[in-house]
Design a protein around this motif. Structure first.
Motif, short mmCIF file in Angstrom:
data_model
loop_
_atom_site.label_atom_id
_atom_site.label_comp_id
_atom_site.label_asym_id
_atom_site.label_seq_id
_atom_site.Cartn_x
_atom_site.Cartn_y
_atom_site.Cartn_z
N ARG A 155 -5.77 15.06 5.07
CA ARG A 155 -6.61 14.28 4.14
C ARG A 155 -6.45 14.79 2.72
O ARG A 155 -6.29 14.00 1.77
N ASP A 156 -6.47 16.09 2.55
CA ASP A 156 -6.35 16.68 1.21
C ASP A 156 -4.98 16.39 0.61
O ASP A 156 -4.86 16.17 -0.61
N GLN A 157 -3.94 16.35 1.45
CA GLN A 157 -2.60 16.01 0.96
C GLN A 157 -2.57 14.58 0.41
O GLN A 157 -1.96 14.33 -0.63
N VAL A 158 -3.22 13.66 1.11
CA VAL A 158 -3.25 12.27 0.65
C VAL A 158 -4.01 12.16 -0.66
O VAL A 158 -3.56 11.49 -1.60
N LEU A 159 -5.15 12.80 -0.74
CA LEU A 159 -5.95 12.73 -1.96
C LEU A 159 -5.22 13.38 -3.13
O LEU A 159 -5.30 12.88 -4.26
N ILE B 202 -13.16 12.67 9.58
CA ILE B 202 -12.51 13.46 8.53
C ILE B 202 -12.14 12.60 7.32
O ILE B 202 -12.36 12.99 6.17
N PHE B 203 -11.58 11.43 7.56
CA PHE B 203 -11.13 10.58 6.46
C PHE B 203 -12.25 9.67 5.94
O PHE B 203 -12.18 9.18 4.81
N GLY B 204 -13.29 9.46 6.74
CA GLY B 204 -14.35 8.53 6.38
C GLY B 204 -15.03 8.78 5.04
O GLY B 204 -15.23 7.82 4.28
N PRO B 205 -15.40 10.02 4.72
CA PRO B 205 -16.07 10.25 3.44
C PRO B 205 -15.25 9.81 2.23
O PRO B 205 -15.81 9.35 1.23
N ALA B 206 -13.92 9.92 2.32
CA ALA B 206 -13.07 9.45 1.22
C ALA B 206 -13.10 7.93 1.14
O ALA B 206 -13.15 7.35 0.04
N LEU B 207 -13.09 7.25 2.30
CA LEU B 207 -13.17 5.79 2.30
C LEU B 207 -14.49 5.31 1.72
O LEU B 207 -14.55 4.28 1.04
N ALA B 208 -15.55 6.07 1.98
CA ALA B 208 -16.89 5.67 1.55
C ALA B 208 -17.07 5.68 0.04
O ALA B 208 -18.03 5.13 -0.48
N ALA C 108 0.82 -1.21 0.00
CA ALA C 108 0.00 0.00 0.00
C ALA C 108 0.86 1.26 0.00
O ALA C 108 2.00 1.27 0.47
N ALA C 109 0.29 2.34 -0.51
CA ALA C 109 0.85 3.67 -0.29
C ALA C 109 0.44 4.10 1.10
O ALA C 109 -0.70 3.89 1.52
N VAL C 110 1.36 4.71 1.86
CA VAL C 110 1.13 4.99 3.27
C VAL C 110 1.16 6.48 3.56
O VAL C 110 2.09 7.18 3.14
N GLY C 111 0.17 6.95 4.31
CA GLY C 111 0.19 8.29 4.87
C GLY C 111 0.64 8.18 6.31
O GLY C 111 -0.08 7.64 7.14
N ALA D 17 -2.00 13.47 -3.47
CA ALA D 17 -0.86 12.62 -3.81
C ALA D 17 -1.26 11.31 -4.46
O ALA D 17 -0.61 10.84 -5.41
N PHE D 18 -2.35 10.69 -3.96
CA PHE D 18 -2.68 9.33 -4.39
C PHE D 18 -4.09 9.17 -4.96
O PHE D 18 -4.42 8.12 -5.48
N GLY D 19 -4.93 10.19 -4.82
CA GLY D 19 -6.24 10.17 -5.45
C GLY D 19 -7.34 9.45 -4.71
O GLY D 19 -8.51 9.54 -5.10
N LYS D 20 -7.02 8.75 -3.64
CA LYS D 20 -8.04 8.01 -2.90
C LYS D 20 -7.49 7.63 -1.54
O LYS D 20 -6.30 7.79 -1.26
N ILE D 21 -8.37 7.09 -0.66
CA ILE D 21 -7.97 6.53 0.63
C ILE D 21 -8.78 5.26 0.84
O ILE D 21 -10.01 5.29 0.82
N ASP D 22 -8.10 4.14 1.04
CA ASP D 22 -8.77 2.84 1.20
C ASP D 22 -8.81 2.38 2.65
O ASP D 22 -9.65 1.55 3.01
N GLY D 23 -7.86 2.85 3.46
CA GLY D 23 -7.77 2.35 4.82
C GLY D 23 -7.34 3.43 5.80
O GLY D 23 -6.63 4.38 5.43
#
Length: 273
Positions: free
Chosen positions: A79-83, A136-142, A36-39, A85-91
């Motif tokens: 959260r915005d930095q992760v999105l 904060i991160f949940g909506p991206a996971l959803a 995985a890509a890691v934050g 950089a990687f476009g999504k968040i899975d975990g």
């Protein structure tokens, strides 16, 4: 081969709060090794960057995220930095928490004049430091077909562990949250988002080191009591948490939610006799 691939995190993006801590260090390294890509999220920028760079130097993907889990605006920025950089968040691994000196009641202190504000502070960092990042991160996971949130509980939530009331209360609240939120996620998102928890026994961290070891390197009375009540007769090693963590983050646990995986060397099942 397909069975083993279920345990891979290849192509996933996982954020680890508390990623600059002792246990967090093992978490981010294992997640990176699993593909995985890691934050790497924590308050210490230098350590976050060092750990992200280590993953990158081994051919993985990682980003350092400097944020306090009790500060919403900092989490939103992360959260915005992760999105970006990687476009999504899975975990999401809610690894931030722990104890503080202000949340410790020594044996010679008056029970009825304990530092209640200190206990509350420790309780808050463990409970709300888990809830707020999820919000904060949940909506991206959803937005994903499958996503996983892993909380960190503790043996302190299961039995009365002396001195650390705030930590006990915080982790007990995390257990309640873990089950309640898992049900609510399932009602709204079906099997697309899972929430589970790791329940460690006694692992050495910076927060508990002074409680279980003397400065000369010998065990304190408390430390010896822990060993006596752990059938394996030792403390856990951070890397011994990572197998269960990867399983809970991976698609191999697609039908698991609201659960707790106990990793404690037998502490919770031993009567002491």
């Amino acid at each position: 081969m397909s069975f083993l691939k279920n345990f891979s995190l290849e192509g996933k993006v996982v954020v680890v709060t508390g990623g600059t801590g002792v246990l967090g260090g093992a978490f981010v390294e294992a997640i990176g090794d699993a593909g995985a890509a890691v934050g790497v999220l924590g308050r210490n920028a230098a350590v976050a960057e060092e750990r992200a760079e280590k993953i990158r130097s081994h051919g993985g993907k990682a980003i350092a995220l400097v944020a306090d889990v009790m500060k919403e605006e900092e989490l939103v920025k992360a959260r915005d930095q992760v999105l970006d950089a990687f476009g999504k968040i899975d975990g999401l691994v809610n690894g931030a928490g722990g104890n503080m000196p202000i949340g410790v009641l020594q044996n010679d202190e008056d029970l009825f004049t304990m530092n209640l504000e200190g206990m509350k502070t420790v309780m808050d960092i463990n409970l709300w430091g888990t809830v707020l990042p999820t919000q904060i991160f949940g909506p991206a996971l959803a937005k994903n077909e499958t996503a996983s949130i892993v909380n960190i509980s503790s043996m302190n939530s299961k039995q009365a562990v002396t001195k650390v009331l705030g930590y006990n209360l915080g982790k007990a609240a995390v257990d309640c949250y873990n089950e309640w939120f898992a049900v609510e996620l399932a009602k709204r998102y079906g099997d697309r988002i899972r929430m589970n928890a790791l329940t460690p026994g006694f692992f050495l961290t910076e927060q508990n080191r002074k409680l279980v070891w003397h400065p000369d390197g010998t065990l304190s009375e408390r430390g010896q009591s822990i060993i006596n009540n752990t059938p394996f007769k030792r403390f856990g090693k951070p890397e011994e948490l990572t197998g269960a963590l990867i399983w809970l983050l991976s698609d191999a646990s697609r039908f698991v939610t609201g659960s707790q995986v106990v990793i404690d060397g037998g502490f919770s099942i031993f009567s002491g006799v």
